[in-house]
Design an enzyme around this catalytic site. Structure first.
Site, short mmCIF file in Angstrom:
data_model
loop_
_atom_site.label_atom_id
_atom_site.label_comp_id
_atom_site.label_asym_id
_atom_site.label_seq_id
_atom_site.Cartn_x
_atom_site.Cartn_y
_atom_site.Cartn_z
CG ASP A 34 5.89 3.57 0.47
OD1 ASP A 34 4.69 3.39 0.20
OD2 ASP A 34 6.26 4.19 1.49
CE1 TYR A 38 -2.41 3.27 2.48
CE2 TYR A 38 -3.64 2.58 0.54
CZ TYR A 38 -3.44 3.49 1.57
OH TYR A 38 -4.24 4.60 1.69
CE LYS A 90 2.58 4.50 7.94
NZ LYS A 90 1.21 4.47 8.50
P1 KE4 Z 1 -0.64 8.31 4.44
O1 KE4 Z 1 -1.13 9.01 3.21
O2 KE4 Z 1 -1.71 7.48 5.13
O3 KE4 Z 1 0.11 9.22 5.41
O4 KE4 Z 1 0.51 7.25 4.02
C1 KE4 Z 1 0.18 6.29 3.03
C2 KE4 Z 1 1.15 5.13 3.13
C3 KE4 Z 1 2.17 5.04 2.20
N1 KE4 Z 1 3.08 4.04 2.25
C4 KE4 Z 1 3.01 3.09 3.23
C5 KE4 Z 1 4.03 1.99 3.25
C6 KE4 Z 1 1.98 3.15 4.20
O5 KE4 Z 1 1.93 2.19 5.16
C7 KE4 Z 1 1.04 4.19 4.16
C8 KE4 Z 1 -0.09 4.31 5.16
N2 KE4 Z 1 -0.20 3.21 6.06
C9 KE4 Z 1 -1.54 2.95 6.58
C10 KE4 Z 1 -1.47 1.81 7.58
N3 KE4 Z 1 -1.04 0.60 7.05
C11 KE4 Z 1 -2.13 4.17 7.20
C12 KE4 Z 1 -3.35 3.91 8.05
C13 KE4 Z 1 -4.57 4.45 7.41
O6 KE4 Z 1 -4.72 4.34 6.17
O7 KE4 Z 1 -5.38 5.01 8.17
#
Ligand code: KE4
Length: 438
Positions: A247, A154, A275
């Site tokens: 990523d 993701y 994060k």
């Molecule tokens: P954000 O746009 O949510 O800040 O980041 C996206 C993203 C990009 N790359 C990786 C490897 C990620 O894990 C994420 C976001 N992770 C999820 C949890 N697995 C965020 C939680 C959510 O969507 O509320």
């Protein structure tokens, strides 16, 4: 803590139930991000009032050992004093200008010094923005449109990546979102994680701008790369003139000071961070080779912008977090507590006669209800999600809060101590017993 009956649940979570009813009237799903709605585990989400070190407390006063940690950012636990102090200074001097500040350069320098593959860095406000922007840059630099991603990884919700994404989308059974134009996703080639032949084929058969990957997959549970997988991808990308984008939004500064790329000794062309880099504030970044990053506006023609990018409050939180991580024995502590957690959970599951497969890289832990190894998305979705839901529910009722999805990662912080593990293991004994009785 004794078993909690359904009746007890009504009293234990009375205020959260009320709060969720109100939230659902005014926000889709009553949440600001889908996975938080608890749909995949068949529960009503608890509404949180506060956090402190390794715990969170809900509005009913229930205290939980927290393995969500805001989905990764809170590597130092909730409300670490140095970050709070750094942010309170900014609160008194101004927390947003839309103009350059030294804090941005300080955090940028810290990132550049820590990650050899990053010559220059640009701050954005979310991991989605970071990966979306890195892909735009890669497309501009290679004059190619297509990208490759792995099923189950993701990378945020930008259109070209919302294709069988991991994390929430997998849990909600939505292979790709409505509203994403077909011509956009037509340029995204999906390959299995940890598989070289499909990567070779995809790169050979298409003019690929970039292969974007989580070096340690964290959105289909935690799945590490298999031996030589990442190096082979690096070599294949070089062979085909494709840029390699790591990523590291989840892994960045969590698994090591030099991020996952330092563990596997790989130099990606571009790296995405999030994060931990913001310490829990909205902050993310992308960076990499100077020849690439100089193409980003205003140095170059690749446009990307953001009102609150480099926000002083987020910079202060991120800088304090990295300074603490880099100047203490944080990584040794995280390795020790992560190891103890994994070993403890495996033993309790075994004692309960429940087959589980666990994974771990430092403070990222995966627990799969499977009696066989899990190396990719196909393996992950074959695991027993009903068992996970039961496990999740008993853990919650016993004072341990996990991500409400079998496709997330457990995170520990420097504040997870033996007392936290003791509560966790007592809860896990009941949770695995409940799974065994299914
Ligand atoms: P954000 O746009 O949510 O800040 O980041 C996206 C993203 C990009 N790359 C990786 C490897 C990620 O894990 C994420 C976001 N992770 C999820 C949890 N697995 C965020 C939680 C959510 O969507 O509320």
């Amino acid at each position: 803590m004794s078993e909690i009956t359904t009746t007890d649940q009504a009293s234990r979570y009375a205020k959260s139930l009320e709060a969720n009813t109100w939230a659902q009237e005014i926000m889709p799903g009553g949440v600001s991000s889908p996975v938080r709605a608890y749909k995949a585990v068949g529960r009503i989400p608890v509404t949180i009032k506060s956090g402190d070190k390794a715990t969170v407390t809900d509005i009913d006063g229930n205290i939980y050992i927290d393995y969500v940690l805001s989905y990764g950012p809170l590597i130092l636990g909730h409300t670490p004093e140095p970050a709070a102090a750094a942010m309170s200074k900014v609160l008194r001097s101004g927390w947003s200008f839309g103009m350059p500040t030294e804090l941005e350069s300080q955090l940028a320098q810290t990132i550049v010094d820590a990650v050899p593959a990053i010559d220059l860095v640009r701050f954005v406000n979310s991991g989605t923005e970071a990966v979306m922007s890195a892909i735009r840059l890669a497309r501009a630099a290679t004059v190619r449109d297509k990208i490759i991603k792995c099923t189950g990884c993701y990378h945020g919700h930008s259109d070209s990546l919302l294709v069988q994404a991991g994390s929430g989308a997998t849990t909600l059974g939505v292979p790709s979102s409505p509203g994403v134009p077909a011509q956009i996703t037509a340029g995204t080639v999906l390959i299995p994680f940890n598989d070289i032949p499909t990567a070779e084929k995809a790169l050979a058969e298409n003019d690929i701008a970039a292969l974007v990957i989580e070096p340690i997959a964290g959105n289909m549970g935690c799945i590490p790369p298999q031996e030589n997988y990442l190096q082979t991808l690096r070599d294949l990308c070089d062979k085909h003139g494709t840029l390699l984008i790591f990523d590291e939004v989840m892994t960045g500064f969590r698994v090591a000071k030099g991020c996952a790329q330092s563990i596997y000794n790989i130099t990606p062309d571009l790296t995405c961070l999030g994060k931990v880099v913001g310490g829990g504030l909205p902050c993310a970044a992308y960076g990499g080779r100077e020849d690439l990053m100089r193409k980003v506006a205003p140095d170059g023609p690749v446009y990307q912008a953001g009102t609150l990018s480099g926000n002083p409050l987020a910079m202060a939180a991120g800088l304090s977090t990295l300074e603490t991580l880099f100047s203490t024995d944080a990584y040794a502590k995280l390795e020790s507590i992560g190891n103890a957690l994994e070993i403890g959970l495996k033993k309790i599951a075994s004692d309960a006669g429940v087959p589980v497969y666990t994974t771990r890289v430092g403070s990222m832990i995966g627990l799969f209800f499977s009696d066989s190894p899990v190396h990719n998305y196909e393996d992950a979705v074959a695991c027993d999600t009903a068992k996970y839901s039961t496990f999740f529910s008993v853990m919650l009722d016993q004072g341990v809060i996990l991500a409400p999805s079998a496709f997330e990662t457990w995170f520990v912080s420097t504040e997870h101590d033996q007392a936290a593990l003791d509560v966790t293991f007592a809860a896990a004994a009941k949770a695995f017993a409940a799974v065994a009785a299914m």
